[in-house]
Design an enzyme around this catalytic site. Structure first.
Site, short mmCIF file in Angstrom:
data_model
loop_
_atom_site.label_atom_id
_atom_site.label_comp_id
_atom_site.label_asym_id
_atom_site.label_seq_id
_atom_site.Cartn_x
_atom_site.Cartn_y
_atom_site.Cartn_z
N ASP A 150 -7.52 -2.95 -9.89
CA ASP A 150 -6.07 -2.90 -10.06
C ASP A 150 -5.54 -1.62 -9.43
O ASP A 150 -6.00 -0.52 -9.76
CB ASP A 150 -5.73 -2.93 -11.56
CG ASP A 150 -4.24 -3.08 -11.84
OD1 ASP A 150 -3.44 -2.41 -11.17
OD2 ASP A 150 -3.90 -3.85 -12.74
N HIS A 200 -2.59 -6.13 -9.12
CA HIS A 200 -2.08 -5.58 -10.37
C HIS A 200 -1.82 -6.69 -11.35
O HIS A 200 -0.97 -7.56 -11.12
CB HIS A 200 -0.79 -4.81 -10.08
CG HIS A 200 -0.20 -4.13 -11.26
ND1 HIS A 200 -0.97 -3.52 -12.23
CD2 HIS A 200 1.10 -3.96 -11.65
CE1 HIS A 200 -0.18 -3.00 -13.15
NE2 HIS A 200 1.07 -3.26 -12.83
N SER A 243 1.55 -4.38 -17.29
CA SER A 243 1.76 -3.02 -16.79
C SER A 243 2.38 -2.15 -17.89
O SER A 243 1.82 -2.05 -18.98
CB SER A 243 2.62 -3.08 -15.53
OG SER A 243 2.58 -1.86 -14.83
#
Length: 506
Positions: free
Chosen positions: A444, A472, A217
């Site tokens: 995602d 994710h 991320s």
């Protein structure tokens, strides 16, 4: 997320908790690279060695010294907390890992190494985590107390009238003012460029010639900035669930909101085939309307909260509770249960899920929300407050359930009391770095797949690995194809062929 900062959070940590419950541009000069020694003022930092001591369950902990201001290395020093789990076998070196955020604790993520890394990686590398500056145990940013954060998160992030809009504005101003009051000296120095420079000092203190890194991320952004600053010090970087560094802050908000809408559709499609699915509608569009109706209902009258903590499960808490389990497909059964209860008027489980997302534990918050805001606000150039209303309106059209909530999340940045001359709103190409692996998941919710495509394209040596999956990030979430490719790259420095796609898990 509305009133909470953008949701580039530590999704891996959120997923573990849910399962348990049921770029360039560092100013005028580049920092030292492989070809040049550190500047004279930085030499003491680069020559330090970490004093490790046991801190439980096989882990060792230490403190790294870095300058508060890299332009004044002889000035104030701050400490960066570091943790490692020694390699269990034939050691190659250190693997630094970062869970995302910004604001996610690398210390806590490394503590979960046995749950987030394959045995193959843990055998060959010391697993190393650190709390970036401003985060957790590393000179944390402080802005609001727990009651003030509760009030802030509760603010209506889809305002229906002038009073709610004014409350949102005043809440954003109060957030920024609280940070100025409690953390003024730190705020200009918590950006990603400074964190990347800290990571290079850490690499040297660990005794590694080149950085081996797994970032998820926001951690992909940190890794990309590092590669752009120190291309000659890259050994292998795996960037999972990437951010697109070319987008403006409000563009990032909007496309993230669209990503959550895509994830919601995927969840509903899966749910409708399950006997325990709480939706009355037999089709996806009808179920989406039920979610909209639930949010509208919570806006009119909060859902029940049986925890006894006195909080009302407002629309904002309800939206957060829905979004949290969308981060990981393995949490979808918990979301089915929570929505079934919410449709009957009980928002308790959704509230508990929301608490995981904002890292509210036992009635108190970590500094994740504050650090998230502080880092984002100095990393980029944000527009004045007048730009948000139009942007929120557009986001609501493209992402009807979550657009406004996500868009208003960065409003405190319009009032931010600090600037960072090391903005990373510039091209990140990491020219001269060896192959860098970027992993993107097709559905995602938090970092849309096209962001991974964009980062792989922008990096001069980017290699894209795609995963036909939900949730994710992709590594160690169930795809043996992804795990093998990432492990082989990090261990042997052999990336998969650019454009490889790992199939959907049956």
């Amino acid at each position: 997320m509305g009133g909470r900062g953008r949701l580039r959070l530590a999704a891996a940590a959120v997923a573990v908790a849910l399962l348990g419950t049921g770029c360039a541009g560092a100013g005028e000069e580049r920092p030292p690279s492989a070809e040049t020694p550190p500047a004279p003022g930085l030499a003491p930092y680069y020559s330090q060695r970490l004093d490790w001591s046991g801190c439980g369950d096989g882990f060792e902990c230490a403190e790294l010294q870095v300058p508060l201001d890299y332009d004044r290395p002889d000035g104030e020093r701050i400490e960066i907390s570091v943790i490692r789990l020694p390699a269990s076998g034939d050691r190659i070196g250190s693997l630094i890992i970062n869970p995302g955020g910004p604001g996610g604790s690398g210390i806590e993520y490394a503590r979960a190494a046995r749950s987030v890394l394959t045995p193959r990686l843990r055998e060959r590398f010391d697993t190393v985590g650190f709390d970036p500056r401003g985060v957790g145990r590393s000179t944390p940013v402080e802005c609001l107390d727990d009651d003030e954060l509760d009030d802030y998160v509760t603010l209506d992030a889809s305002p229906d009238d002038a009073d709610e809009s004014e409350a949102l504005r005043e809440g954003a101003k109060a957030f920024a003012a609280g940070c100025r009051e409690k953390s003024a000296r730190l705020l200009p120095h918590v950006g990603t460029v400074d964190a990347a420079r800290d990571m290079d000092v850490l690499r040297a203190a660990l005794g590694d010639e080149g950085l081996t890194y797994l970032g998820k991320s926001y951690g992909t952004f940190l890794g990309a900035v590092y590669a752009d600053l120190f291309p000659g010090k890259v050994r292998a970087l795996a960037l999972d669930g990437a951010l697109d560094p070319r987008l403006s802050p409000l563009e990032l908000n909007r496309t993230q909101a669209e990503g959550f809408e895509v994830a919601m559709r995927s969840f509903i499609e899966d749910c409708l085939g399950d006997e325990g699915c709480p939706f009355r509608s037999g089709d996806v569009d009808g179920a989406l309307r039920e979610v909209t109706d639930l949010l509208d209902r919570a806006d009119r009258e909060p859902l029940r909260n049986t925890t006894g903590d006195g909080r009302e499960v407002t629309e904002s808490w309800t939206a957060l509770g829905i979004l949290a389990p969308l981060y990981d497909r393995r949490s979808w059964p918990a979301l089915r249960q929570a929505l079934g209860e919410a449709f009957r008027g009980d928002g308790t489980t959704l509230l508990r899920m929301a608490d995981l997302l904002v890292d509210r534990r036992g009635g108190g918050y970590s500094n994740q929300t504050e650090a998230n805001m502080a880092i984002n606000c100095v990393d980029h150039v944000y527009p004045e407050e007048d730009a948000y209303a139009e942007a929120a309106e557009r986001a609501a059209r493209l992402a009807p359930r979550f657009g406004e909530h996500v868009m208003w999340g960065s409003l405190p940045c319009a009032f931010w009391p600090a600037e960072n001359s090391r903005s990373v709103d510039e091209r990140l190409d990491a020219e001269g770095a060896p192959p860098i692996l970027v992993i993107g998941t097709l559905r995602d919710p938090a970092t849309p797949y096209r962001w991974s495509q964009a980062l792989a394209e922008e990096l001069s040596s980017g290699v894209l690995l795609s995963f036909d999956g939900d949730g994710h990030t992709a590594y160690f979430t169930g795809s043996s194809c992804v795990d093998r490719a990432v492990d082989t790259y990090l261990i042997d420095v052999k990336p998969p062929a650019d454009g490889t796609t790992c199939p959907k898990i049956s």
